[in-house]
Design a protein around this motif. Structure first.
Motif, PDB file in Angstrom:
ATOM      1  N   VAL A  87       0.938  -1.181  -0.207  1.00  0.00           N
ATOM      2  CA  VAL A  87       0.123   0.024   0.122  1.00  0.00           C
ATOM      3  C   VAL A  87       0.980   1.254  -0.149  1.00  0.00           C
ATOM      4  CG1 VAL A  87      -1.697   1.313   1.348  1.00  0.00           C
ATOM      5  CG2 VAL A  87      -1.727  -1.308   1.277  1.00  0.00           C
ATOM      6  N   THR A  88       0.679   2.249  -0.934  1.00  0.00           N
ATOM      7  CA  THR A  88       1.753   3.379  -1.181  1.00  0.00           C
ATOM      8  C   THR A  88       0.658   4.389  -0.566  1.00  0.00           C
ATOM      9  OG1 THR A  88       2.513   2.415  -2.971  1.00  0.00           O
ATOM     10  CG2 THR A  88       2.856   4.791  -2.717  1.00  0.00           C
ATOM     11  N   THR A  89       1.436   5.249   0.314  1.00  0.00           N
ATOM     12  CA  THR A  89       0.762   6.601   0.706  1.00  0.00           C
ATOM     13  C   THR A  89       1.736   7.611   0.269  1.00  0.00           C
ATOM     14  OG1 THR A  89       1.996   6.530   2.897  1.00  0.00           O
ATOM     15  CG2 THR A  89      -0.033   5.519   2.675  1.00  0.00           C
ATOM     16  N   HIS A  90       1.353   8.896   0.601  1.00  0.00           N
ATOM     17  CA  HIS A  90       2.002  10.080   0.179  1.00  0.00           C
ATOM     18  C   HIS A  90       3.397  10.025   0.753  1.00  0.00           C
ATOM     19  CE1 HIS A  90       0.483  11.832   3.804  1.00  0.00           C
ATOM     20  NE2 HIS A  90       1.576  12.461   3.966  1.00  0.00           N
ATOM     21  N   ASP A  91       3.725   9.498   2.048  1.00  0.00           N
ATOM     22  CA  ASP A  91       5.003   9.357   2.360  1.00  0.00           C
ATOM     23  C   ASP A  91       5.621   8.343   2.895  1.00  0.00           C
ATOM     24  OD1 ASP A  91       3.266   9.018   4.524  1.00  0.00           O
ATOM     25  OD2 ASP A  91       4.297  10.504   6.069  1.00  0.00           O
ATOM     26  N   GLY A  92       5.030   7.181   2.481  1.00  0.00           N
ATOM     27  CA  GLY A  92       5.581   5.779   2.880  1.00  0.00           C
ATOM     28  C   GLY A  92       4.979   4.734   1.955  1.00  0.00           C
ATOM     29  N   TYR A  93       5.475   3.606   2.487  1.00  0.00           N
ATOM     30  CA  TYR A  93       4.834   2.125   1.913  1.00  0.00           C
ATOM     31  C   TYR A  93       4.581   1.179   3.089  1.00  0.00           C
ATOM     32  CZ  TYR A  93       7.328   3.729  -2.230  1.00  0.00           C
ATOM     33  OH  TYR A  93       8.022   4.366  -3.144  1.00  0.00           O
ATOM     34  N   HIS A  94       3.400   0.602   3.128  1.00  0.00           N
ATOM     35  CA  HIS A  94       3.191  -0.402   3.989  1.00  0.00           C
ATOM     36  C   HIS A  94       3.222  -1.390   2.952  1.00  0.00           C
ATOM     37  CE1 HIS A  94       1.579   2.115   7.191  1.00  0.00           C
ATOM     38  NE2 HIS A  94       1.497   3.238   6.099  1.00  0.00           N
ATOM     39  N   MET A  95       3.986  -2.684   3.690  1.00  0.00           N
ATOM     40  CA  MET A  95       4.206  -3.833   2.860  1.00  0.00           C
ATOM     41  C   MET A  95       3.556  -4.909   4.037  1.00  0.00           C
ATOM     42  SD  MET A  95       7.361  -5.704   1.268  1.00  0.00           S
ATOM     43  CE  MET A  95       7.743  -4.313   0.353  1.00  0.00           C
ATOM     44  N   LEU A  96       2.528  -5.724   3.536  1.00  0.00           N
ATOM     45  CA  LEU A  96       2.377  -6.913   4.152  1.00  0.00           C
ATOM     46  C   LEU A  96       2.914  -8.323   3.663  1.00  0.00           C
ATOM     47  CD1 LEU A  96      -1.447  -5.979   4.723  1.00  0.00           C
ATOM     48  CD2 LEU A  96       0.498  -5.211   5.869  1.00  0.00           C
ATOM     49  N   ARG A  97       3.682  -9.055   4.079  1.00  0.00           N
ATOM     50  CA  ARG A  97       4.232 -10.000   3.455  1.00  0.00           C
ATOM     51  C   ARG A  97       3.820 -11.441   4.512  1.00  0.00           C
ATOM     52  NH1 ARG A  97       7.328 -11.855  -0.882  1.00  0.00           N
ATOM     53  NH2 ARG A  97       7.731 -13.942  -0.517  1.00  0.00           N
ATOM     54  N   PHE A  98       2.994 -12.055   3.658  1.00  0.00           N
ATOM     55  CA  PHE A  98       2.537 -13.442   4.092  1.00  0.00           C
ATOM     56  C   PHE A  98       3.664 -14.388   4.660  1.00  0.00           C
ATOM     57  CE2 PHE A  98      -1.044 -11.349   2.234  1.00  0.00           C
ATOM     58  CZ  PHE A  98      -2.114 -11.316   3.129  1.00  0.00           C
ATOM     59  N   VAL A  99       3.239 -15.156   5.633  1.00  0.00           N
ATOM     60  CA  VAL A  99       4.618 -16.072   6.068  1.00  0.00           C
ATOM     61  C   VAL A  99       3.720 -17.411   6.022  1.00  0.00           C
ATOM     62  CG1 VAL A  99       5.684 -16.807   8.180  1.00  0.00           C
ATOM     63  CG2 VAL A  99       5.452 -14.490   7.722  1.00  0.00           C
ATOM     64  N   GLU A 100       4.280 -18.263   5.280  1.00  0.00           N
ATOM     65  CA  GLU A 100       3.814 -19.877   5.100  1.00  0.00           C
ATOM     66  C   GLU A 100       4.265 -20.353   6.609  1.00  0.00           C
ATOM     67  OE1 GLU A 100       2.457 -21.473   2.701  1.00  0.00           O
ATOM     68  OE2 GLU A 100       2.061 -19.428   1.704  1.00  0.00           O
ATOM     69  N   THR A 101       3.253 -21.071   7.230  1.00  0.00           N
ATOM     70  CA  THR A 101       3.782 -21.699   8.322  1.00  0.00           C
ATOM     71  C   THR A 101       3.026 -23.231   8.392  1.00  0.00           C
ATOM     72  OG1 THR A 101       1.197 -21.278   9.568  1.00  0.00           O
ATOM     73  CG2 THR A 101       3.275 -19.764   9.873  1.00  0.00           C
ATOM     74  N   ALA A 102       3.454 -24.128   9.236  1.00  0.00           N
ATOM     75  CA  ALA A 102       3.072 -25.586   9.076  1.00  0.00           C
ATOM     76  C   ALA A 102       1.752 -25.743   9.489  1.00  0.00           C
ATOM     77  CB  ALA A 102       4.103 -26.402   9.973  1.00  0.00           C
TER      78      ALA A 102
END
Length: 137
Positions: A87-102
């Motif tokens: 997600v891009t905002t005027h002053d930053g980025y928000h990154m959501l990285r999914f984690v594969e789990t057992a």
């Protein structure tokens, strides 16, 4: 293999990193946080980003399955998982990285990156590496 605290410390070494967390998107709870929070409250941010993660991960439009083959035909779990959301905002980025789990794979890394100081491509690659190595105990 890093645990949550070690993973978050590594994330904060990225240029422009302002804050990070590991979040369970089913419950909306932060399993660990570090740095700043965009709204000043890590728990509220975890709940808000969990909404975005949940909406994204549960949408069939993002599964990208071949029309004639289902996930079981390729030996995959139902619904090809989304890797990340940016997600891009005027002053930053928000990154959501999914984690594969057992278990149920309902965890993601959230990075808040300063737009002028951060490198989005580097952050995406690094978060992917950390997500693969993260050990949830």
């Amino acid at each position: 293999m890093p645990g949550i605290d070690e993973c978050l410390l590594e994330v904060m070494r990225l240029p422009g990193a302002r804050g990070a967390s590991v979040v369970d998107w089913t419950s909306g709870l932060a399993l660990g946080t570090i740095g700043e929070s965009p709204n000043g409250d890590h728990e509220a941010t975890a709940a808000e980003t969990a909404e975005v993660a949940r909406m994204t991960a549960e949408q069939p439009a993002f599964a990208h399955l071949a029309p004639d083959r289902g996930p079981q035909d390729r030996g995959e779990a139902p619904g090809t998982p989304v890797e990340d959301v940016i997600v891009t905002t005027h002053d930053g980025y928000h990154m959501l990285r999914f984690v594969e789990t057992a278990f149920d794979s309902s965890v993601f890394l959230h990075l808040w990156l300063d737009r002028s100081e951060g490198n989005l491509a580097l952050a995406r690659m690094r978060l992917g590496e950390l997500a693969e190595r993260l050990v949830l105990a």
